[in-house]
Scaffold this active site. Structure first.
Site, short mmCIF file in Angstrom:
data_model
loop_
_atom_site.label_atom_id
_atom_site.label_comp_id
_atom_site.label_asym_id
_atom_site.label_seq_id
_atom_site.Cartn_x
_atom_site.Cartn_y
_atom_site.Cartn_z
N THR A 59 0.82 -1.22 0.00
CA THR A 59 0.00 0.00 0.00
C THR A 59 0.85 1.26 0.00
O THR A 59 0.43 2.29 -0.50
CB THR A 59 -0.93 -0.02 1.23
OG1 THR A 59 -1.80 -1.13 1.10
CG2 THR A 59 -1.77 1.24 1.34
N SER A 106 2.01 -7.83 -0.50
CA SER A 106 2.88 -8.71 0.30
C SER A 106 2.25 -10.08 0.56
O SER A 106 2.94 -11.01 0.97
CB SER A 106 3.27 -8.04 1.61
OG SER A 106 2.16 -7.90 2.45
N LYS A 212 0.32 -7.76 12.63
CA LYS A 212 -0.74 -6.89 12.12
C LYS A 212 -2.03 -7.28 12.80
O LYS A 212 -2.44 -8.44 12.73
CB LYS A 212 -0.85 -7.03 10.60
CG LYS A 212 -1.84 -6.07 9.97
CD LYS A 212 -1.85 -6.14 8.45
CE LYS A 212 -2.83 -5.12 7.88
NZ LYS A 212 -2.86 -5.13 6.42
N1 DGL Z 1 -2.32 -6.43 0.08
C1 DGL Z 1 -1.58 -5.64 0.87
C2 DGL Z 1 -0.09 -5.89 0.94
O1 DGL Z 1 0.66 -5.55 0.05
C3 DGL Z 1 -1.85 -4.21 0.84
C4 DGL Z 1 -1.98 -3.85 2.24
C5 DGL Z 1 -0.90 -2.97 2.75
O2 DGL Z 1 0.21 -2.90 2.25
O3 DGL Z 1 -1.22 -2.31 3.72
O4 DGL Z 1 0.32 -6.41 1.95
#
Ligand code: DGL
Length: 376
Positions: A59, A106, A212
């Protein structure tokens, strides 16, 4: 009449005063000119640490259709150089340069990508002209990547992972300040030797403990025992030290780890499970299985025999808890000795999976693997 010694000294002093003034008039502009010739930025650059920022996506590299899209956006869109350029304040902190290794969410990290990232960080920290490494990373799996690096990198240099919960296009985007704060930490002397750190939302977390905890909030990152410190007004303040061995003090070395990591699968317990799921997983041939039980890693009565069969096949069965915190007690509610199972210490399932996979590169002995879970 000859002059008294006092009178002679007074004359000498009177002569000396204009001489000092003349010298000062000549010297001050010369020194000032010399300082002007050397650009201020160049002079300061000498003292600033060199930081490489590796971009992996997430993000922090995300973009939404409008400024009010804080949760609806595409992650992994913006190049790391652009992310760096958006925070010119970092130039006052360090000499930073970007390196794009991936552009992914990620959740898409797998062993291949993880090893590629870890090996690149390992190369960089060995370079004498690199003082610290930062990694921009999606927040979903920061806790796994950071724990893996914390266990396998052989360096005292700061390695700081940073992400964002809102894309750069959103109102109150958190990425720019997170990035700036991460640079403050990475550039600091205090960050040396503390293992891999995660900087988010003004807090400094140890890779071992951070997780998280919320799908959307900017204050999503929590450490079971509290953060190591905070960043306030461009200064890091550390209040705790990581107590578990990390980086240079572990038996794992990223430079010695090649190829895919031993497969470790995860089974999440819930009401009314299908015991055949365990047979199916065992049939895939993992080296270990993390059984994420309710409460203290409890195993339902109708799952006991199938889980026993999993360990009978030579697969290391590790009981973990789905509660999110707390030690799993060996031979507490479950008959671990009898059933051939081991327990996590306090690691959540995803961290335990990472460590068990690394442990399996060293030993197949369940007891030795359990000892590592307690140690790291
Ligand atoms: N799908 C998520 C990732 O790349 C996006 C969320 C984020 O980075 O906060 O882990």
């Amino acid at each position: 009449m000859s002059k008294s010694p006092n009178a002679t000294q007074n004359i000498q002093r009177r002569r000396a005063v204009p001489l000092v003034l003349i010298l000062a008039f000549i010297a001050v502009p010369v020194i000032a000119a010399a300082q002007e010739i050397k650009p201020a930025t160049e002079a300061a650059a000498v003292a600033r640490p060199n930081i490489v920022i590796i971009g992996t996506g997430g993000t922090i590299a995300g973009a939404g259709a409008s400024s009010v899209n804080t949760g609806d956006y595409d992650s992994a869109k913006v190049a790391v150089d652009k992310i760096i350029a958006a925070v010119p304040e970092m130039k006052q902190v360090a000499n930073v340069r970007g390196e794009q290794i991936f552009q992914i969410g990620s959740e898409s990290f797998n062993d291949e990508r993880l090893l590629k990232l870890a090996k690149r960080v390992s190369e960089l920290v060995k370079q004498p002209d690199v003082d610290a490494v930062m990694i921009t990373h999606g927040t979903d799996t920061i806790e796994e990547t950071s724990y893996f690096l914390n266990l396998t990198l052989k360096t005292e240099k700061p390695v700081v992972i940073v992400g964002a919960m809102r894309p750069g296009t959103a109102l109150s985007a958190d990425g720019p300040l997170n990035l700036y704060n991460a640079a403050i930490v990475a550039a600091s002397e205090e960050a040396r030797g503390k293992g891999v750190l995660v900087v988010m939302n003004d807090e400094i977390h140890s890779a071992r403990d951070v997780t998280k905890s919320n799908a959307l909030k900017v204050e999503t990152f929590k450490s079971l025992y509290g953060p190591l410190g905070v960043v306030v007004e461009s200064k890091p303040y550390f209040y705790r030290l990581p107590s578990r061995p990390h980086t240079t003090a572990t038996e794992f070395d990223i430079d010695q780890i090649n190829g895919p990591l031993p497969e470790v699968d995860v089974f999440y317990a819930h009401a009314s499970m299908n015991p055949k799921m365990l047979d199916a997983i065992a049939g895939l041939g993992p080296k270990a299985l993390i059984y994420v039980g309710s409460g203290n890693g409890s195993v339902a009565d109708y799952m006991e025999e199938p889980l026993k069969q999993v360990s009978a096949k030579g697969i290391v069965v590790v009981r973990a808890t789905r509660t999110g915190s707390g030690l799993v007690v060996r031979n507490g509610e479950e008959k671990d000795d009898e059933n051939g199972w081991i327990v996590t210490a306090d690691q959540n399932a995803q961290k335990a999976r990472m460590l068990v996979s690394l442990a399996l590169t060293k030993t197949q002995d369940p007891k030795a693997i359990e000892a590592m879970l307690y140690k790291y």
